[in-house]
Design an enzyme around this catalytic site. Sequence first.
Site, short mmCIF file in Angstrom:
data_model
loop_
_atom_site.label_atom_id
_atom_site.label_comp_id
_atom_site.label_asym_id
_atom_site.label_seq_id
_atom_site.Cartn_x
_atom_site.Cartn_y
_atom_site.Cartn_z
N GLY A 14 -1.23 0.15 -15.45
CA GLY A 14 -1.46 -0.03 -14.02
C GLY A 14 -2.88 0.30 -13.60
O GLY A 14 -3.71 0.70 -14.42
N ALA A 15 -3.17 0.18 -12.29
CA ALA A 15 -4.52 0.41 -11.78
C ALA A 15 -4.95 1.85 -12.02
O ALA A 15 -6.06 2.11 -12.50
CB ALA A 15 -4.57 0.07 -10.29
N ARG A 41 7.90 -5.22 -20.14
CA ARG A 41 7.07 -6.44 -20.20
C ARG A 41 5.67 -6.17 -20.73
O ARG A 41 4.98 -7.09 -21.15
CB ARG A 41 7.00 -7.10 -18.82
CG ARG A 41 6.25 -6.32 -17.78
CD ARG A 41 6.17 -7.10 -16.46
NE ARG A 41 5.48 -6.35 -15.43
CZ ARG A 41 6.05 -5.49 -14.61
NH1 ARG A 41 7.36 -5.27 -14.71
NH2 ARG A 41 5.36 -4.84 -13.70
N CYS A 131 -3.54 10.55 -2.44
CA CYS A 131 -4.98 10.36 -2.59
C CYS A 131 -5.76 10.70 -1.32
O CYS A 131 -6.90 11.17 -1.40
CB CYS A 131 -5.28 8.93 -3.01
SG CYS A 131 -4.59 7.66 -1.94
N GLY A 162 -5.90 1.72 -2.02
CA GLY A 162 -4.81 2.64 -1.72
C GLY A 162 -3.47 1.93 -1.62
O GLY A 162 -2.42 2.56 -1.73
N LYS A 227 1.99 12.73 5.23
CA LYS A 227 1.60 13.29 3.94
C LYS A 227 0.40 14.22 4.08
O LYS A 227 0.36 15.30 3.47
CB LYS A 227 1.28 12.17 2.94
CG LYS A 227 2.48 11.40 2.44
CD LYS A 227 2.05 10.21 1.58
CE LYS A 227 3.20 9.34 1.18
NZ LYS A 227 2.76 8.15 0.40
N HIS A 256 -11.75 6.49 -0.37
CA HIS A 256 -11.31 6.88 0.97
C HIS A 256 -12.37 7.77 1.62
O HIS A 256 -13.05 8.56 0.94
CB HIS A 256 -10.00 7.66 0.91
CG HIS A 256 -8.81 6.86 0.52
ND1 HIS A 256 -8.82 5.48 0.44
CD2 HIS A 256 -7.55 7.24 0.20
CE1 HIS A 256 -7.61 5.06 0.09
NE2 HIS A 256 -6.83 6.11 -0.07
#
Length: 351
Positions: A14-15, A41, A131, A162, A227, A256
């Site tokens: 993933g990223a 996969r 994040c 994000g 959050k 950010h």
Amino acid sequence: MSRKPTLAVVGATGAVGTVMLDILSTREDVYGEIRLIASPRSAGKKLTVRGEEVVVQALAPEVFDGVDIAMFDVPDEVSAVWAPIAAERGAVAVDNSGAFRMDPDVPLVVPEVNPDAAKARPKGIISNPNCTTLSMIVALGALHRQWGLAELVVASYQAASGAGQEGIDTLYSQIEKIAGNRELGQRAGDVRAVVGTEGPFPAPLALNVVPWAGSLKDGGWSSEELKVRNESRKILGLPGLKVSATCVRVPVITTHSLAVHAVFGSEVDQREAQAVLAAAPGVVLSDNPEAYEFPTPNDVVGTDPTWVGRVRRSLDDPKALDLFLCGDNLRKGAALNTAQIAELVATEFTS
């Protein structure tokens, strides 16, 4: 006996996982075997970590056998199922999702702020903050140690990444659609008509700012805003900390930014605050307004620290500071902090 622990990276394709592999390849090597794990996969793919090709394994209970530390960079629902399985198999799970952040039996750790919290993990799980929170809490933790934080008013300017790879792809797609059209952005709805409504954002992000990030919660608050409040309280050990946050999505790919109004328990001094920040681990002070030196996402992306500038004592409250900060939300905001937590745990095997 002292030994290098075995590490598993769950969500390696993933990223955030991609950034994690870069971090593992460039930081001090404290691990023995590294296993790369992803969805079925992605099984069989070969990824490079520490200069070696490693075959990705499909997520299954047995992949955690013999693993000492498992870092999870996957969606909440995946972590909620698999982090406990990893812990049952003997690994310490370091989770980057939101699945366990507010669980009272799971520590929420920022190594520069509350490293000792990582030692108490009754469920065998340690959680990594959001994040947005991470982009500011390293700096605020240093200021809190000096003056005692009492209240926060925060406006975040959050990058498209994000929202994951879909957010990145959407912003690039929108930029391509409007490129070269010098008439757009001058009439209500004209950008929306060109870029459409596909993607994770509730309004066009190109040539725009969108005052929304996350999902809708009670009272009109977004999940991202809550959050910031709840995680800051837990990390700093301040359950009564007053926090008000407004989260805004901006047309930036990664990094950010936050404008912060912080109120403390005693009177603060601008120069002393700058000195505290300059000396704080994980913080870079870039604050010379006479030369227009201050952090921007474009200058911070790809770096590890939280960059802080525009440090001012409030004109109306001698106990308050105003400051602007930036942090790469895929590095310190996700992968790096997870790696730093894992390194704290690794010392238990090597010391």
